[in-house]
Scaffold this motif. Structure first.
Motif, mmCIF file in Angstrom:
data_model
loop_
_atom_site.group_PDB
_atom_site.id
_atom_site.type_symbol
_atom_site.label_atom_id
_atom_site.label_comp_id
_atom_site.label_asym_id
_atom_site.label_seq_id
_atom_site.Cartn_x
_atom_site.Cartn_y
_atom_site.Cartn_z
ATOM 1 N N GLN A 205 0.855 -1.202 0.000
ATOM 2 C CA GLN A 205 0.000 0.000 0.000
ATOM 3 C C GLN A 205 0.887 1.246 0.000
ATOM 4 O O GLN A 205 2.010 1.210 0.495
ATOM 5 C CB GLN A 205 -0.896 -0.006 1.225
ATOM 6 C CG GLN A 205 -1.837 -1.214 1.272
ATOM 7 C CD GLN A 205 -2.754 -1.195 2.498
ATOM 8 O OE1 GLN A 205 -3.082 -0.155 3.041
ATOM 9 N NE2 GLN A 205 -3.183 -2.372 2.924
ATOM 10 N N GLN A 213 4.723 6.288 11.256
ATOM 11 C CA GLN A 213 4.469 5.793 12.619
ATOM 12 C C GLN A 213 5.751 5.419 13.359
ATOM 13 O O GLN A 213 5.693 4.837 14.452
ATOM 14 C CB GLN A 213 3.511 4.591 12.586
ATOM 15 C CG GLN A 213 2.066 4.957 12.219
ATOM 16 C CD GLN A 213 1.350 5.697 13.340
ATOM 17 O OE1 GLN A 213 1.974 6.328 14.185
ATOM 18 N NE2 GLN A 213 0.040 5.634 13.345
ATOM 19 N N PHE A 233 -5.575 -2.982 12.534
ATOM 20 C CA PHE A 233 -5.158 -2.299 11.300
ATOM 21 C C PHE A 233 -3.616 -2.329 11.221
ATOM 22 O O PHE A 233 -2.955 -1.311 11.101
ATOM 23 C CB PHE A 233 -5.654 -0.844 11.263
ATOM 24 C CG PHE A 233 -7.130 -0.689 11.506
ATOM 25 C CD1 PHE A 233 -8.041 -0.809 10.462
ATOM 26 C CD2 PHE A 233 -7.620 -0.434 12.786
ATOM 27 C CE1 PHE A 233 -9.408 -0.658 10.684
ATOM 28 C CE2 PHE A 233 -8.982 -0.287 13.021
ATOM 29 C CZ PHE A 233 -9.882 -0.396 11.969
ATOM 30 N N CYS A 234 -3.068 -3.536 11.316
ATOM 31 C CA CYS A 234 -1.624 -3.691 11.557
ATOM 32 C C CYS A 234 -0.771 -3.490 10.318
ATOM 33 O O CYS A 234 0.433 -3.301 10.422
ATOM 34 C CB CYS A 234 -1.360 -5.078 12.131
ATOM 35 S SG CYS A 234 -1.776 -6.409 10.971
ATOM 36 N N TYR A 235 -1.358 -3.566 9.109
ATOM 37 C CA TYR A 235 -0.601 -3.542 7.851
ATOM 38 C C TYR A 235 0.540 -4.574 7.933
ATOM 39 O O TYR A 235 0.279 -5.740 8.184
ATOM 40 C CB TYR A 235 -0.118 -2.122 7.527
ATOM 41 C CG TYR A 235 0.523 -2.043 6.151
ATOM 42 C CD1 TYR A 235 -0.116 -2.597 5.030
ATOM 43 C CD2 TYR A 235 1.757 -1.447 5.951
ATOM 44 C CE1 TYR A 235 0.468 -2.557 3.774
ATOM 45 C CE2 TYR A 235 2.353 -1.392 4.691
ATOM 46 C CZ TYR A 235 1.702 -1.962 3.617
ATOM 47 O OH TYR A 235 2.284 -1.924 2.381
ATOM 48 N N GLY A 238 4.207 -3.115 11.792
ATOM 49 C CA GLY A 238 5.143 -2.170 12.409
ATOM 50 C C GLY A 238 5.062 -2.175 13.932
ATOM 51 O O GLY A 238 6.052 -2.470 14.618
ATOM 52 N N ASP A 255 -5.575 -7.373 10.250
ATOM 53 C CA ASP A 255 -5.734 -6.505 9.077
ATOM 54 C C ASP A 255 -6.660 -7.211 8.100
ATOM 55 O O ASP A 255 -6.684 -8.444 8.029
ATOM 56 C CB ASP A 255 -4.381 -6.224 8.416
ATOM 57 C CG ASP A 255 -4.418 -4.974 7.541
ATOM 58 O OD1 ASP A 255 -3.896 -3.930 7.970
ATOM 59 O OD2 ASP A 255 -4.986 -5.032 6.420
ATOM 60 N N SER A 256 -7.430 -6.431 7.335
ATOM 61 C CA SER A 256 -8.358 -7.036 6.381
ATOM 62 C C SER A 256 -7.646 -7.472 5.100
ATOM 63 O O SER A 256 -8.248 -8.126 4.252
ATOM 64 C CB SER A 256 -9.491 -6.058 6.054
ATOM 65 O OG SER A 256 -8.938 -4.863 5.541
ATOM 66 N N ALA A 283 -8.895 -10.177 9.041
ATOM 67 C CA ALA A 283 -10.287 -9.973 9.472
ATOM 68 C C ALA A 283 -10.616 -8.491 9.494
ATOM 69 O O ALA A 283 -9.721 -7.645 9.490
ATOM 70 C CB ALA A 283 -10.468 -10.550 10.884
ATOM 71 N N ASP A 284 -11.910 -8.215 9.530
ATOM 72 C CA ASP A 284 -12.355 -6.842 9.721
ATOM 73 C C ASP A 284 -12.086 -6.472 11.190
ATOM 74 O O ASP A 284 -12.516 -7.191 12.099
ATOM 75 C CB ASP A 284 -13.851 -6.740 9.406
ATOM 76 C CG ASP A 284 -14.359 -5.343 9.662
ATOM 77 O OD1 ASP A 284 -14.232 -4.509 8.746
ATOM 78 O OD2 ASP A 284 -14.850 -5.073 10.781
ATOM 79 N N ALA A 285 -11.393 -5.370 11.396
ATOM 80 C CA ALA A 285 -10.946 -5.018 12.746
ATOM 81 C C ALA A 285 -12.130 -4.784 13.692
ATOM 82 O O ALA A 285 -12.076 -5.148 14.867
ATOM 83 C CB ALA A 285 -10.067 -3.771 12.690
ATOM 84 N N ASP A 303 -5.137 1.917 14.554
ATOM 85 C CA ASP A 303 -4.564 2.815 13.536
ATOM 86 C C ASP A 303 -5.270 2.617 12.184
ATOM 87 O O ASP A 303 -4.666 2.095 11.230
ATOM 88 C CB ASP A 303 -3.056 2.538 13.410
ATOM 89 C CG ASP A 303 -2.379 3.496 12.446
ATOM 90 O OD1 ASP A 303 -2.889 4.610 12.240
ATOM 91 O OD2 ASP A 303 -1.324 3.121 11.884
#
Ligand code: SAH
Length: 399
Positions: A205, A213, A233-235, A238, A255-256, A283-285, A303
């Motif tokens: 992304q 961050q 929302f870990c991407y 990080g 994270d989705s 998953a959806d957070a 985040d």
């Protein structure tokens, strides 16, 4: 050269060095500029004000110079050199810094280069043009990067297909503008505060990693020892890596995006952590949070992506921040911490704090603000363009 002449009295913001000319301020355009051309901007009385990239739209000119109607031949080299100087001053781009080799080199208006983002990943520059002018200048920008970095530049990758304006008729295909001989990767391992991260600018992304961050991750590292951590929302993980690095008991990362959680697992292994200390969930957070047993986690990171991309979406975004934070605050263990963020530019610090305040009240828990969090120095904010401030966060202690 094309002259953009302003309506009477509309020169004030340029005199205060704000870098945008709105189309509504223009009285007349002398000449026929193509999108991305450098144009001169003049007051109604003919006084020169600025020069910059022209574009059709509400922001008609993005200012590059307040001094000269044309750009000097060494313009890009000089501007990129100044941006690099700032990163050296804050200790990011110095050879002594053996712990971090990735940072944002150019943050648009913050570096007096509106419409341009360049992230540096250990010798690889990934650029995103947000304007037609920057997109059309990419070859000169690349030449400027070669000059300022010299031999240490490995590659320049243009990733503007999702950011540059389509209507300008630009040929938006991502790819390398420059590659040093032998360089052949779409991803590489970078170091951030001594932690290793796999960055893939091609498939990831934005430019591949959320460099903004860095300092907030370090703060999580300060508090995570012995904690059961939830990173929403870990991407690419990080915050999770810093938490594990400072001795968290266990970290769950959510994270989705499957690609993202796959990268988290790779980053956990890359840093030598035992896989039993960490679990990834695609998953959806918000759904995940609703099923979390109360008191399971001592430290949560929230985040999300920008909920409001424009002013019209502001109210819905504020409600979404409130709902999400109410869920997090109500689930964290007594005495636990919540690191909560918003990267929506249109949601300012006060509005975000108010949404989190409402969330705390909704959760009916006693909450203290331990710290107010920001974007780091390499995501620089031009004092004349406060709109450049976008990342804000709060560190909450929940009784
Ligand atoms: N904290 C991250 C950056 C987060 S960017 C870091 O330090 O690198 C926002 C992330 O939220 C993206 O990875 C995106 O895939 C994810 N996302 C978007 N909507 C989501 C949702 N509804 N549930 C879970 N993750 C989501």
């Amino acid at each position: 050269m094309v002259k953009v002449i302003l309506k009477k009295g509309r020169e004030a913001s340029l005199e205060r060095f704000h870098p945008w000319v709105f189309s509504g301020a223009i009285a007349q355009i002398v000449g026929e500029p193509a999108e991305g051309d450098v144009v001169g901007v003049y007051a109604a009385d003919g006084t020169f004000l600025a020069s910059g990239h022209y574009q059709i739209g509400s922001i008609a000119v993005r200012v590059l110079s307040f001094d000269s109607p044309t750009l000097a031949p060494d313009f890009w080299e000089v501007m990129l050199g100044r941006a690099l100087e700032v990163r050296k001053t804050v200790g990011l781009a110095s050879s002594e810094n053996g712990k971090t080799n990735c940072y944002r080199l150019v943050h648009g208006e913050g570096d007096n280069l509106p419409g341009l983002i360049i992230d540096f990943y250990d010798g690889v520059c990934v650029m995103q043009a947000h304007s037609a002018g920057m997109f059309r200048s990419k070859k000169q920008i690349c030449e400027g990067l070669k000059k300022v970095y010299g031999d240490s530049l490995k590659a320049v990758y243009d990733k503007s297909s999702g950011t540059a304006p389509f209507k300008a008729g630009l040929d938006l295909v991502d790819g390398y503008i420059y590659k040093k001989e032998g360089f052949n990767d779409d991803e590489q391992v970078v170091l951030e505060n001594g932690h290793k991260f796999l960055v893939n600018w091609n498939e990831g992304q934005k430019t591949g990693f959320f460099l903004d961050q860095r300092e907030n991750r370090a703060l999580v590292g300060r508090y995570a020892k012995g904690c059961n951590v939830l990173n929403l929302f870990c991407y690419t993980g990080g915050f999770s890596i810093y938490a594990l690095g400072s001795g968290a008991k266990h970290v769950d990362s959510v994270d989705s995006s499957k690609k993202a959680t796959h990268m988290v697992d790779k980053n956990v292994a890359l840093n030598g952590f035992d896989s039993s200390m960490h679990t990834s969930y695609c998953a959806d957070a918000i759904e995940f949070l609703s099923k979390v047993p109360a008191d399971k986690y001592d430290l949560m990171i929230v985040d999300p992506p920008a909920f409001a991309k424009h002013r019209g979406a502001l109210n819905n975004a504020l409600r979404a921040y409130q709902r999400l934070n109410a869920a997090a605050i109500s689930k964290v263990a007594p005495g636990g911490l919540v690191f909560t963020f918003s990267c929506s530019q249109v949601v300012d610090k006060e509005a975000f704090a108010l949404a989190v305040f409402s969330a705390a009240a909704q959760a009916r828990r006693s909450v203290r603000i331990l710290d107010r969090l920001n974007q780091p120095a390499d995501h620089s904010v031009n004092i004349y363009h406060p709109e450049g401030e976008y990342l804000k966060g709060l560190l909450l202690y929940v009784e």
